[in-house]
Design a protein around this motif. Structure first.
Motif, PDB file in Angstrom:
ATOM      1  N   ALA A 239     -11.235 -21.367  52.887  1.00 37.15           N
ATOM      2  CA  ALA A 239      -9.879 -21.093  52.425  1.00 37.15           C
ATOM      3  C   ALA A 239      -9.015 -20.540  53.550  1.00 37.15           C
ATOM      4  O   ALA A 239      -9.494 -20.142  54.602  1.00 37.15           O
ATOM      5  CB  ALA A 239      -9.914 -20.089  51.277  1.00 37.15           C
ATOM      6  N   SER A 240      -7.723 -20.492  53.284  1.00 37.40           N
ATOM      7  CA  SER A 240      -6.784 -19.912  54.230  1.00 37.40           C
ATOM      8  C   SER A 240      -7.081 -18.430  54.426  1.00 37.40           C
ATOM      9  O   SER A 240      -7.634 -17.761  53.569  1.00 37.40           O
ATOM     10  CB  SER A 240      -5.370 -20.093  53.680  1.00 37.40           C
ATOM     11  N   ALA A 241      -6.693 -17.898  55.582  1.00 41.60           N
ATOM     12  CA  ALA A 241      -6.906 -16.484  55.872  1.00 41.60           C
ATOM     13  C   ALA A 241      -6.023 -15.601  54.998  1.00 41.60           C
ATOM     14  O   ALA A 241      -6.198 -14.399  54.954  1.00 41.60           O
ATOM     15  CB  ALA A 241      -6.622 -16.193  57.339  1.00 41.60           C
ATOM     16  N   GLY A 242      -5.072 -16.201  54.279  1.00 45.13           N
ATOM     17  CA  GLY A 242      -4.225 -15.424  53.382  1.00 45.13           C
ATOM     18  C   GLY A 242      -2.882 -15.120  54.005  1.00 45.13           C
ATOM     19  O   GLY A 242      -2.647 -15.357  55.184  1.00 45.13           O
ATOM     20  N   LYS A 243      -1.984 -14.557  53.202  1.00 39.21           N
ATOM     21  CA  LYS A 243      -0.624 -14.302  53.645  1.00 39.21           C
ATOM     22  C   LYS A 243      -0.424 -12.880  54.159  1.00 39.21           C
ATOM     23  O   LYS A 243       0.547 -12.609  54.846  1.00 39.21           O
ATOM     24  CB  LYS A 243       0.343 -14.581  52.494  1.00 39.21           C
ATOM     25  N   ALA A 244      -1.306 -11.962  53.771  1.00 39.52           N
ATOM     26  CA  ALA A 244      -1.130 -10.576  54.188  1.00 39.52           C
ATOM     27  C   ALA A 244      -1.419 -10.414  55.676  1.00 39.52           C
ATOM     28  O   ALA A 244      -2.277 -11.088  56.240  1.00 39.52           O
ATOM     29  CB  ALA A 244      -2.055  -9.665  53.386  1.00 39.52           C
ATOM     30  N   SER A 245      -0.694  -9.517  56.303  1.00 40.21           N
ATOM     31  CA  SER A 245      -0.912  -9.239  57.727  1.00 40.21           C
ATOM     32  C   SER A 245      -1.801  -8.022  57.933  1.00 40.21           C
ATOM     33  O   SER A 245      -2.015  -7.588  59.060  1.00 40.21           O
ATOM     34  CB  SER A 245       0.435  -9.021  58.425  1.00 40.21           C
ATOM     35  N   THR A 246      -2.306  -7.465  56.847  1.00 43.22           N
ATOM     36  CA  THR A 246      -3.176  -6.297  56.926  1.00 43.22           C
ATOM     37  C   THR A 246      -4.543  -6.681  57.474  1.00 43.22           C
ATOM     38  O   THR A 246      -4.946  -7.851  57.405  1.00 43.22           O
ATOM     39  CB  THR A 246      -3.329  -5.659  55.534  1.00 43.22           C
ATOM     40  N   PRO A 247      -5.300  -5.727  58.012  1.00 48.04           N
ATOM     41  CA  PRO A 247      -6.620  -6.041  58.568  1.00 48.04           C
ATOM     42  C   PRO A 247      -7.557  -6.640  57.524  1.00 48.04           C
ATOM     43  O   PRO A 247      -7.479  -6.311  56.348  1.00 48.04           O
ATOM     44  CB  PRO A 247      -7.134  -4.679  59.043  1.00 48.04           C
ATOM     45  N   ARG A 248      -8.417  -7.515  57.978  1.00 52.73           N
ATOM     46  CA  ARG A 248      -9.399  -8.154  57.100  1.00 52.73           C
ATOM     47  C   ARG A 248     -10.273  -7.096  56.436  1.00 52.73           C
ATOM     48  O   ARG A 248     -10.722  -6.142  57.084  1.00 52.73           O
ATOM     49  CB  ARG A 248     -10.284  -9.084  57.932  1.00 52.73           C
ATOM     50  N   MET A 249     -10.485  -7.225  55.118  1.00 49.54           N
ATOM     51  CA  MET A 249     -11.364  -6.307  54.403  1.00 49.54           C
ATOM     52  C   MET A 249     -12.317  -7.113  53.522  1.00 49.54           C
ATOM     53  O   MET A 249     -12.064  -8.282  53.215  1.00 49.54           O
ATOM     54  CB  MET A 249     -10.564  -5.305  53.568  1.00 49.54           C
ATOM     55  N   THR A 250     -13.411  -6.504  53.132  1.00 48.73           N
ATOM     56  CA  THR A 250     -14.424  -7.162  52.310  1.00 48.73           C
ATOM     57  C   THR A 250     -14.516  -6.472  50.955  1.00 48.73           C
ATOM     58  O   THR A 250     -14.629  -5.251  50.874  1.00 48.73           O
ATOM     59  CB  THR A 250     -15.801  -7.128  52.988  1.00 48.73           C
ATOM     60  N   VAL A 251     -14.453  -7.273  49.907  1.00 46.40           N
ATOM     61  CA  VAL A 251     -14.573  -6.771  48.541  1.00 46.40           C
ATOM     62  C   VAL A 251     -15.734  -7.463  47.853  1.00 46.40           C
ATOM     63  O   VAL A 251     -15.862  -8.692  47.914  1.00 46.40           O
ATOM     64  CB  VAL A 251     -13.275  -7.006  47.736  1.00 46.40           C
ATOM     65  N   ALA A 252     -16.588  -6.694  47.199  1.00 46.47           N
ATOM     66  CA  ALA A 252     -17.692  -7.239  46.411  1.00 46.47           C
ATOM     67  C   ALA A 252     -17.294  -7.245  44.945  1.00 46.47           C
ATOM     68  O   ALA A 252     -16.867  -6.222  44.407  1.00 46.47           O
ATOM     69  CB  ALA A 252     -18.952  -6.404  46.615  1.00 46.47           C
ATOM     70  N   LEU A 253     -17.416  -8.406  44.310  1.00 47.46           N
ATOM     71  CA  LEU A 253     -17.200  -8.538  42.875  1.00 47.46           C
ATOM     72  C   LEU A 253     -18.563  -8.751  42.227  1.00 47.46           C
ATOM     73  O   LEU A 253     -19.232  -9.760  42.495  1.00 47.46           O
ATOM     74  CB  LEU A 253     -16.263  -9.712  42.587  1.00 47.46           C
ATOM     75  N   VAL A 254     -18.990  -7.803  41.412  1.00 44.50           N
ATOM     76  CA  VAL A 254     -20.340  -7.830  40.827  1.00 44.50           C
ATOM     77  C   VAL A 254     -20.209  -7.805  39.306  1.00 44.50           C
ATOM     78  O   VAL A 254     -19.705  -6.832  38.738  1.00 44.50           O
ATOM     79  CB  VAL A 254     -21.176  -6.622  41.299  1.00 44.50           C
ATOM     80  N   THR A 255     -20.667  -8.878  38.646  1.00 42.03           N
ATOM     81  CA  THR A 255     -20.513  -8.986  37.198  1.00 42.03           C
ATOM     82  C   THR A 255     -21.859  -9.179  36.506  1.00 42.03           C
ATOM     83  O   THR A 255     -22.888  -9.351  37.153  1.00 42.03           O
ATOM     84  CB  THR A 255     -19.593 -10.169  36.829  1.00 42.03           C
TER      85      THR A 255
END
Length: 339
Positions: free
Chosen positions: A45-61
């Motif tokens: 996917a695209s790197a996204g539109k935000a200019s903020t530093p890359r962060m990692t989020v875990a989604l656990v269901t």
């Protein structure tokens, strides 16, 4: 926070949800059913539109294999991740102990934020505390409205399952129902139990609970069919998920029953069934929005210190009814996998 602040939080929560709904125009990646192994979303996917530093989020269901509901949650989460320059790592397991281990894996990987479901909150309490101790922000979604604050989560996105059940019970009264069987596909799941309890609270007729093995479509079908064959007085079957509802329609036919089917939650096939009249209506909690808001809230918290709902109130994404009067509009989005 004073009482006036609490009141403002309750008024603002729906506004936050509506504003985020604009993100439906963003493209979400396709999804497969979850398992014990973590999967990184949006690798291409695209790197996204935000200019903020890359962060990692875990989604656990607590997704069970084959439950398409979670595909919609993941699409919403991925849309937010693409926008916010977030690397999204998804993992799931319906076993509470295994789900807790997946959260621990995310802690060990030093992710920047965790979004988690609390279908069985007692099993998640210790590991959520570990995440907090590691200074990893944790938000809740979908399941756990009664427990998110007790466990120390920052925010919660979902529907009040008791209120949703009560609304469905009232709807059954208006439909003239007399005897209902409420089908629970996962024993011990707090949210599912609350749905059936809510139905019982407001429905003026007789309500029975039927437990089925939601991981086995064959077992679900045979159990519901047997119940309808044995009790011809049942005039409505209430299911708690779209895949179970579609199976219940088959059971009604096999049992030679006159019962009607109503359900919680949507997918593409279910909107078609509502259009055809084989399912009366569905209670929609907007899973796309739950996934989107959970990821976006962690980005907002990290980059601007924001709390949706002021950190005091949940952000409600449902309930709303989908029936023949409005299903055509909803079906447009369901065809895209976002409703």
């Amino acid at each position: 926070m004073d009482r006036s602040s609490h009141s403002r939080s309750r008024r603002l929560a729906p506004i936050v949800a509506v504003a985020a709904a604009a993100a439906l125009t963003l493209a979400g990646c396709s999804s497969s059913s979850g398992g014990k192994k973590s999967e990184e979303g949006g690798a291409a996917a695209s790197a996204g539109k935000a200019s903020t530093p890359r962060m990692t989020v875990a989604l656990v269901t607590h997704q069970a294999p084959g439950d398409t509901f979670w595909d919609i949650v993941r699409k919403g989460a991925q849309a937010a991740a693409d926008k916010d320059n977030v690397k999204l790592v998804y993992s799931a397991d319906p076993n509470a102990g295994n789900q807790a281990n997946l959260v621990q894996n995310a802690i060990d990987q030093k992710v920047d934020g965790i979004a988690v479901t609390l279908a069985k909150p007692d099993a998640m309490k210790a590991v959520v505390a570990k995440a907090t101790a590691a200074k990893i922000p944790v938000v809740g979604l979908n399941s756990g409205l009664s427990d998110w604050k007790k466990l120390g989560l920052l925010e919660f996105f979902g529907q009040d399952e008791t209120v949703a059940g009560e609304a469905l019970g009232n709807r059954l009264n208006s439909e003239g129902a007399k005897k209902v069987v409420c089908v629970i596909q996962e024993q011990g799941n707090v949210g599912l139990t609350q749905r059936c309890d809510g139905v019982k609270k407001t429905f003026s007729g007789t309500t029975e609970t039927l437990y089925v093995d939601g991981t086995s479509p064959t077992a679900v079908k045979s159990t519901i069919t047997a119940k309808l064959t044995q009790d011809k007085a049942i005039d409505h079957v209430v299911t708690l998920g779209a895949p179970i509802a579609l199976i219940a329609v088959q059971s009604v036919s096999d049992a030679g029953s006159q019962a009607k089917v109503a359900t919680f939650d949507l997918n593409k096939d279910l909107t078609t069934a509502i259009s055809k009249g084989t399912i009366e209506f569905a209670v929609d909690q907007q899973p796309y929005l739950q996934g989107y808001l959970a990821v976006d809230s962690l980005w907002l918290y990290k980059n601007n210190g924001n709390y949706s709902g002021g950190g005091e109130q949940p952000v409600l994404t449902g309930p709303a009814f989908v029936d023949k009067s409005n299903v055509d509009k909803v079906a447009e989005f369901a065809a895209k996998g976002t409703r």
